[in-house]
Design a protein around this motif. Structure first.
Motif, PDB file in Angstrom:
ATOM      1  N   TRP A 189       4.781 -20.908  18.476  1.00 33.13           N
ATOM      2  CA  TRP A 189       5.212 -22.101  17.747  1.00 33.13           C
ATOM      3  C   TRP A 189       4.290 -23.228  18.140  1.00 33.13           C
ATOM      4  CZ3 TRP A 189      10.693 -23.929  16.469  1.00 33.13           C
ATOM      5  CH2 TRP A 189      11.332 -23.002  15.655  1.00 33.13           C
ATOM      6  N   ARG A 190       3.417 -23.605  17.274  1.00 28.78           N
ATOM      7  CA  ARG A 190       2.486 -24.698  17.530  1.00 28.78           C
ATOM      8  C   ARG A 190       2.135 -25.320  16.205  1.00 28.78           C
ATOM      9  NH1 ARG A 190      -2.250 -21.872  20.380  1.00 28.78           N
ATOM     10  NH2 ARG A 190      -0.587 -20.646  21.240  1.00 28.78           N
TER      11      ARG A 190
ATOM     12  N   ALA B 279       6.228 -28.805  15.176  1.00 26.25           N
ATOM     13  CA  ALA B 279       6.941 -27.670  14.591  1.00 26.25           C
ATOM     14  C   ALA B 279       6.488 -27.369  13.174  1.00 26.25           C
ATOM     15  CB  ALA B 279       8.443 -27.928  14.601  1.00 26.25           C
TER      16      ALA B 279
ATOM     17  N   VAL C 213      14.540 -26.746  21.104  1.00 25.01           N
ATOM     18  CA  VAL C 213      13.084 -26.569  21.125  1.00 25.01           C
ATOM     19  C   VAL C 213      12.475 -27.727  21.909  1.00 25.01           C
ATOM     20  CG1 VAL C 213      12.904 -25.255  18.984  1.00 25.01           C
ATOM     21  CG2 VAL C 213      12.795 -27.738  18.917  1.00 25.01           C
ATOM     22  N   THR C 214      11.370 -27.446  22.582  1.00 22.49           N
ATOM     23  CA  THR C 214      10.640 -28.463  23.333  1.00 22.49           C
ATOM     24  C   THR C 214       9.157 -28.268  23.076  1.00 22.49           C
ATOM     25  OG1 THR C 214      12.314 -28.459  25.063  1.00 22.49           O
ATOM     26  CG2 THR C 214      10.200 -29.441  25.611  1.00 22.49           C
ATOM     27  N   PHE C 215       8.507 -29.340  22.659  1.00 24.29           N
ATOM     28  CA  PHE C 215       7.075 -29.310  22.386  1.00 24.29           C
ATOM     29  C   PHE C 215       6.360 -30.294  23.285  1.00 24.29           C
ATOM     30  CE2 PHE C 215       8.767 -27.455  18.602  1.00 24.29           C
ATOM     31  CZ  PHE C 215       7.831 -26.517  18.231  1.00 24.29           C
TER      32      PHE C 215
ATOM     33  N   THR D 122       8.474 -22.789  25.159  1.00 26.16           N
ATOM     34  CA  THR D 122       9.199 -21.525  25.285  1.00 26.16           C
ATOM     35  C   THR D 122       8.594 -20.404  24.447  1.00 26.16           C
ATOM     36  OG1 THR D 122      10.729 -22.208  23.544  1.00 26.16           O
ATOM     37  CG2 THR D 122      11.391 -22.634  25.837  1.00 26.16           C
ATOM     38  N   ASP D 123       7.822 -20.730  23.429  1.00 19.80           N
ATOM     39  CA  ASP D 123       7.201 -19.723  22.563  1.00 19.80           C
ATOM     40  C   ASP D 123       5.850 -20.252  22.107  1.00 19.80           C
ATOM     41  OD1 ASP D 123       6.424 -17.844  20.702  1.00 19.80           O
ATOM     42  OD2 ASP D 123       8.235 -18.007  19.476  1.00 19.80           O
TER      43      ASP D 123
ATOM     44  N   SER E 237       5.046 -25.270  21.649  1.00 20.29           N
ATOM     45  CA  SER E 237       6.365 -25.027  22.227  1.00 20.29           C
ATOM     46  C   SER E 237       6.208 -24.505  23.646  1.00 20.29           C
ATOM     47  CB  SER E 237       7.121 -24.000  21.384  1.00 20.29           C
ATOM     48  OG  SER E 237       8.296 -23.588  22.048  1.00 20.29           O
TER      49      SER E 237
END
Length: 108
Positions: free
Chosen positions: A97-98, A8, A65-67, A93-94, A91
């Motif tokens: 977001w990395r 994140a 959030v999940t990475f 879901t998005d 991520s």
């Protein structure tokens, strides 16, 4: 005051509680007498409660959030078990977001 989920980065996210779980698979790629190199695959799940919200909001969909991602670990046995870490998380879901994380020791 920062999101501390691996991948994140340092996006500001004020919160009053955080719940995190991590799953990690490590595999020795090279193992020598004084050092080792490991490959890692991970999944990080996290939720945080924004200020003023109820405790149950820590698991609200908007706060989760999940990475997922790969990583490398360098272990030096003769240097007091020094560990250098490099991870890249995205991520699920998005995809915007990395992040790339470098670390020393077991701090995730």
């Amino acid at each position: 005051s920062y999101i501390t989920v691996r991948g994140a980065g340092s996006r500001v996210a004020r919160g009053t509680a955080e719940l995190t779980a991590n799953l990690e698979y490590r595999h020795n790629l090279i193992y020598g007498p004084s050092w080792a190199l490991q490959g890692v695959a991970f999944v990080d799940f996290s939720g945080w409660r924004p200020p003023g919200e109820a405790l149950r909001d820590i698991v609200a969909r908007r706060n989760l959030v999940t990475f997922v991602g790969p990583g490398l670990r360098m272990h030096w046995f003769k240097l007091n078990h020094l560990i250098l870490r490099a991870d890249y998380g995205i991520s699920i879901t998005d995809a915007n977001w990395r992040g790339f994380v470098l670390g020393i020791g077991h701090y995730f």
